[in-house]
Motif scaffolding. Structure first.
Motif, PDB file in Angstrom:
ATOM      1  N   THR A  23       0.810  -1.219   0.000  1.00  0.00           N
ATOM      2  CA  THR A  23       0.000   0.000   0.000  1.00  0.00           C
ATOM      3  C   THR A  23       0.843   1.268   0.000  1.00  0.00           C
ATOM      4  O   THR A  23       0.422   2.294  -0.534  1.00  0.00           O
ATOM      5  CB  THR A  23      -0.930   0.021   1.227  1.00  0.00           C
ATOM      6  OG1 THR A  23      -0.148  -0.106   2.431  1.00  0.00           O
ATOM      7  CG2 THR A  23      -1.943  -1.125   1.158  1.00  0.00           C
ATOM      8  N   ALA A  24       2.031   1.223   0.599  1.00  0.00           N
ATOM      9  CA  ALA A  24       2.908   2.394   0.663  1.00  0.00           C
ATOM     10  C   ALA A  24       4.240   2.059   0.001  1.00  0.00           C
ATOM     11  O   ALA A  24       4.844   1.020   0.293  1.00  0.00           O
ATOM     12  CB  ALA A  24       3.139   2.824   2.114  1.00  0.00           C
ATOM     13  N   PRO A  25       4.723   2.900  -0.914  1.00  0.00           N
ATOM     14  CA  PRO A  25       5.984   2.614  -1.597  1.00  0.00           C
ATOM     15  C   PRO A  25       7.190   2.781  -0.682  1.00  0.00           C
ATOM     16  O   PRO A  25       7.183   3.618   0.224  1.00  0.00           O
ATOM     17  CB  PRO A  25       6.008   3.641  -2.729  1.00  0.00           C
ATOM     18  CG  PRO A  25       5.183   4.779  -2.223  1.00  0.00           C
ATOM     19  CD  PRO A  25       4.107   4.156  -1.376  1.00  0.00           C
ATOM     20  N   THR A  26       8.214   1.992  -0.934  1.00  0.00           N
ATOM     21  CA  THR A  26       9.490   2.166  -0.250  1.00  0.00           C
ATOM     22  C   THR A  26      10.216   3.346  -0.898  1.00  0.00           C
ATOM     23  O   THR A  26       9.825   3.827  -1.967  1.00  0.00           O
ATOM     24  CB  THR A  26      10.348   0.901  -0.384  1.00  0.00           C
ATOM     25  OG1 THR A  26      10.689   0.708  -1.761  1.00  0.00           O
ATOM     26  CG2 THR A  26       9.600  -0.320   0.131  1.00  0.00           C
ATOM     27  N   PRO A  27      11.291   3.845  -0.285  1.00  0.00           N
ATOM     28  CA  PRO A  27      12.003   4.990  -0.876  1.00  0.00           C
ATOM     29  C   PRO A  27      12.456   4.770  -2.312  1.00  0.00           C
ATOM     30  O   PRO A  27      12.331   5.664  -3.150  1.00  0.00           O
ATOM     31  CB  PRO A  27      13.188   5.169   0.079  1.00  0.00           C
ATOM     32  CG  PRO A  27      12.675   4.698   1.400  1.00  0.00           C
ATOM     33  CD  PRO A  27      11.774   3.542   1.080  1.00  0.00           C
ATOM     34  N   ILE A  28      12.962   3.568  -2.632  1.00  0.00           N
ATOM     35  CA  ILE A  28      13.418   3.323  -4.002  1.00  0.00           C
ATOM     36  C   ILE A  28      12.236   3.303  -4.961  1.00  0.00           C
ATOM     37  O   ILE A  28      12.317   3.794  -6.093  1.00  0.00           O
ATOM     38  CB  ILE A  28      14.232   2.011  -4.086  1.00  0.00           C
ATOM     39  CG1 ILE A  28      14.915   1.877  -5.452  1.00  0.00           C
ATOM     40  CG2 ILE A  28      13.368   0.796  -3.824  1.00  0.00           C
ATOM     41  CD1 ILE A  28      16.144   2.671  -5.619  1.00  0.00           C
ATOM     42  N   GLN A  29      11.092   2.780  -4.521  1.00  0.00           N
ATOM     43  CA  GLN A  29       9.894   2.760  -5.368  1.00  0.00           C
ATOM     44  C   GLN A  29       9.342   4.169  -5.568  1.00  0.00           C
ATOM     45  O   GLN A  29       8.926   4.540  -6.671  1.00  0.00           O
ATOM     46  CB  GLN A  29       8.838   1.854  -4.733  1.00  0.00           C
ATOM     47  CG  GLN A  29       9.226   0.386  -4.673  1.00  0.00           C
ATOM     48  CD  GLN A  29       8.374  -0.410  -3.705  1.00  0.00           C
ATOM     49  OE1 GLN A  29       7.421   0.109  -3.127  1.00  0.00           O
ATOM     50  NE2 GLN A  29       8.717  -1.675  -3.505  1.00  0.00           N
ATOM     51  N   GLU A  30       9.343   4.954  -4.509  1.00  0.00           N
ATOM     52  CA  GLU A  30       8.787   6.303  -4.572  1.00  0.00           C
ATOM     53  C   GLU A  30       9.532   7.183  -5.577  1.00  0.00           C
ATOM     54  O   GLU A  30       8.938   8.052  -6.229  1.00  0.00           O
ATOM     55  CB  GLU A  30       8.832   6.941  -3.178  1.00  0.00           C
ATOM     56  CG  GLU A  30       8.152   8.286  -3.082  1.00  0.00           C
ATOM     57  CD  GLU A  30       8.130   8.814  -1.654  1.00  0.00           C
ATOM     58  OE1 GLU A  30       7.677   9.957  -1.474  1.00  0.00           O
ATOM     59  OE2 GLU A  30       8.556   8.085  -0.738  1.00  0.00           O
ATOM     60  N   ARG A  31      10.825   6.947  -5.738  1.00  0.00           N
ATOM     61  CA  ARG A  31      11.619   7.783  -6.639  1.00  0.00           C
ATOM     62  C   ARG A  31      11.787   7.168  -8.020  1.00  0.00           C
ATOM     63  O   ARG A  31      11.834   7.876  -9.020  1.00  0.00           O
ATOM     64  CB  ARG A  31      12.984   8.047  -6.002  1.00  0.00           C
ATOM     65  CG  ARG A  31      12.910   8.820  -4.697  1.00  0.00           C
ATOM     66  CD  ARG A  31      14.286   9.056  -4.110  1.00  0.00           C
ATOM     67  NE  ARG A  31      15.136   9.827  -5.007  1.00  0.00           N
ATOM     68  CZ  ARG A  31      16.430  10.034  -4.811  1.00  0.00           C
ATOM     69  NH1 ARG A  31      17.026   9.493  -3.760  1.00  0.00           N
ATOM     70  NH2 ARG A  31      17.138  10.753  -5.668  1.00  0.00           N
ATOM     71  N   ALA A  32      11.887   5.835  -8.088  1.00  0.00           N
ATOM     72  CA  ALA A  32      12.172   5.197  -9.374  1.00  0.00           C
ATOM     73  C   ALA A  32      10.943   5.093 -10.267  1.00  0.00           C
ATOM     74  O   ALA A  32      11.033   5.278 -11.483  1.00  0.00           O
ATOM     75  CB  ALA A  32      12.759   3.804  -9.144  1.00  0.00           C
ATOM     76  N   ILE A  33       9.782   4.791  -9.687  1.00  0.00           N
ATOM     77  CA  ILE A  33       8.582   4.564 -10.505  1.00  0.00           C
ATOM     78  C   ILE A  33       8.184   5.811 -11.299  1.00  0.00           C
ATOM     79  O   ILE A  33       7.994   5.727 -12.520  1.00  0.00           O
ATOM     80  CB  ILE A  33       7.422   4.056  -9.630  1.00  0.00           C
ATOM     81  CG1 ILE A  33       7.721   2.614  -9.157  1.00  0.00           C
ATOM     82  CG2 ILE A  33       6.104   4.080 -10.396  1.00  0.00           C
ATOM     83  CD1 ILE A  33       6.700   2.051  -8.183  1.00  0.00           C
ATOM     84  N   PRO A  34       8.067   7.001 -10.674  1.00  0.00           N
ATOM     85  CA  PRO A  34       7.697   8.176 -11.482  1.00  0.00           C
ATOM     86  C   PRO A  34       8.714   8.492 -12.575  1.00  0.00           C
ATOM     87  O   PRO A  34       8.328   8.878 -13.691  1.00  0.00           O
ATOM     88  CB  PRO A  34       7.626   9.306 -10.442  1.00  0.00           C
ATOM     89  CG  PRO A  34       7.378   8.617  -9.139  1.00  0.00           C
ATOM     90  CD  PRO A  34       8.131   7.336  -9.237  1.00  0.00           C
ATOM     91  N   ALA A  35      10.001   8.325 -12.283  1.00  0.00           N
ATOM     92  CA  ALA A  35      11.024   8.609 -13.294  1.00  0.00           C
ATOM     93  C   ALA A  35      10.910   7.658 -14.478  1.00  0.00           C
ATOM     94  O   ALA A  35      10.991   8.069 -15.639  1.00  0.00           O
ATOM     95  CB  ALA A  35      12.416   8.505 -12.669  1.00  0.00           C
ATOM     96  N   ALA A  36      10.703   6.371 -14.182  1.00  0.00           N
ATOM     97  CA  ALA A  36      10.569   5.392 -15.250  1.00  0.00           C
ATOM     98  C   ALA A  36       9.298   5.621 -16.053  1.00  0.00           C
ATOM     99  O   ALA A  36       9.289   5.445 -17.281  1.00  0.00           O
ATOM    100  CB  ALA A  36      10.593   3.982 -14.668  1.00  0.00           C
ATOM    101  N   LEU A  37       8.220   6.031 -15.400  1.00  0.00           N
ATOM    102  CA  LEU A  37       6.974   6.307 -16.110  1.00  0.00           C
ATOM    103  C   LEU A  37       7.133   7.478 -17.072  1.00  0.00           C
ATOM    104  O   LEU A  37       6.426   7.572 -18.083  1.00  0.00           O
ATOM    105  CB  LEU A  37       5.849   6.608 -15.117  1.00  0.00           C
ATOM    106  CG  LEU A  37       5.361   5.421 -14.267  1.00  0.00           C
ATOM    107  CD1 LEU A  37       4.285   5.881 -13.302  1.00  0.00           C
ATOM    108  CD2 LEU A  37       4.843   4.293 -15.149  1.00  0.00           C
TER     109      LEU A  37
END
Length: 410
Positions: A23-37
């Motif tokens: 339900t809540a992103p980890t720090p690496i997910q929070e930063r990597a997912i928007p950049a990759a999108l």
């Protein structure tokens, strides 16, 4: 608090993550997912267990789901490279809940399994291939896979791929990939060789570093036992005997030594299995399953298990042999204290492993507490060896040089 809804994900993907308990992103997910999108290449520096698979899996699966039509035979659109069979299989399993839209086809391509069977699955078409570099090269040489249409590329645990000698395979793979693609590379450490590899694969990447290299999990109680080579096995048996009902992983340095140690432990009544490079994929899968399901309590392994094994209730990790590469120590002990649990990491250190211990403590920034014995001193190692019945090497006196004929005395 940040949740996946704030990262710009469609409701379908947020729902799939929630069903997987996320339900809540980890720090690496929070930063990597928007950049990759946004289509950017990503260079992520993070230890195992920080949520990297979801960090690259979410944008990867969304991109593949958005592609029109089914993939052509033998021509995947996505490729994930991992250093070991275990990690590749874990990635493929973890991506299963993230498949959006039509049923995306994922083919696992690893050594130790039938190459013909893998070729057959590729011939039927694959949206995504999850592979180890060596087996992928085999299939490329056989013309069983065509990488010219790969638009989504992920390199996971790239530093371990270098440690395992895959640099030439990675360069060969890079040479047949299209220039227009999105690449995400994740690594726990960033040595110079890793920087060169990243430069060859990535274009203007966003660099994300969420965990300082070498940092170990705070919940792991670490200790080092100073023992002779002859004392190692007896001390291991004594320690394992104190928690026979709890899971433990014992790391050895060599395939032969690990197999021999597993047989010794089995003779002492322990429920034990082993995995290493000489085992077939089926044998390794069965061993991991037996360990995961509690049929056995002790897993003896080489560093094929240092990454890619995610079993939450491993209580103890033993470094029977200290690794030559200090960062591997961090990955080994990271097999315990997972999912919020506590764990213990016990290292054995013989006189000739003091250099490895110093390197580990330098990289981690920790002075590992002593659980037994005293640190070996390089000056008294020969005396200790002599006391065990091994004669110390005699000191040779320097040979006096005779003056040459006709030379004047100084």
């Amino acid at each position: 608090m940040t949740d996946f809804n704030t990262l710009g994900l469609p409701a379908d993907m947020v729902s799939r993550l929630a069903m997987a308990g996320l339900t809540a992103p980890t720090p690496i997910q929070e930063r990597a997912i928007p950049a990759a999108l946004q289509g950017r290449d990503v260079l992520g520096l993070a230890q195992t267990g920080t949520g990297k698979t979801v960090a690259f899996g979410v944008p990867l699966m969304m991109a593949l789901a958005a592609a029109k039509g089914a993939p052509a035979p033998r021509t995947p659109r996505g490729l994930i490279l991992a250093p070991t069979r275990e990690l590749a299989k874990q990635i493929a399993t973890a991506l299963e809940p993230l498949r959006m839209g039509r049923k995306l086809s994922v083919v696992l391509v690893v050594g130790g399994a039938s190459v013909n069977a893998q070729a057959g699955r590729l011939a039927r078409g694959a949206d995504l291939v999850v592979a180890t570099p060596g087996r992928l090269i085999d299939l490329t040489d056989r013309k069983d896979v065509n990488l010219s249409q790969v638009t989504q590329l992920v390199l996971d645990e790239a530093d371990q791929m270098l440690d395992l000698g895959f640099i030439h395979a990675l360069r060969r793979i890079a040479s047949v990939l299209p220039a227009e693609r999105r690449t995400m590379l994740f690594s726990a450490t960033m040595p110079k060789a890793m920087e060169a590899l990243a430069a060859s694969f990535l274009r203007d990447p966003l660099r994300i570093e969420v965990t300082p290299p070498g940092r170990t999990v705070d919940r792991i109680v670490q200790s080092v036992h100073f023992v002779t080579k002859d004392e190692k096995t007896d001390r291991l048996i004594a320690l394992l005997d104190g928690h026979r009902n709890e899971r433990a992983i014992v790391f050895g340095r060599t395939k032969h030594g690990s197999e021999k140690l597993a047989r010794t432990l089995e003779a002492k009544g322990f429920a034990v299995v082993s995995i290493h490079g000489n085992k077939s994929q089926g044998q390794r899968d069965r061993a991991i399953t037996a360990f995961r399901e509690g049929q056995v309590r002790v897993l003896v392994a080489t560093d094929v298990a240092a990454r890619g094994i995610d079993i939450p209730d491993v209580k103890h990790v033993y470094n029977y042999d200290l690794p030559n590469v200090p960062e591997i120590y961090v990955h080994r002990i990271g097999r315990t204290a997972r999912a919020g649990a506590d764990g213990a990491a016990i290292a054995f250190c013989t006189p000739d492993e003091m250099g490895e211990l110093r390197d580990i403590q330098k990289v981690t920034g920790l002075s590992i507490p002593v659980g037994h014995g005293q640190p070996w001193d390089r000056h008294d190692q020969p005396r200790k060896a002599q006391g065990r019945g091994v004669p110390a090497k005699p000191t040779r006196r320097p040979r006096r040089r005779r003056p040459q004929r006709g030379a004047k005395a100084a």
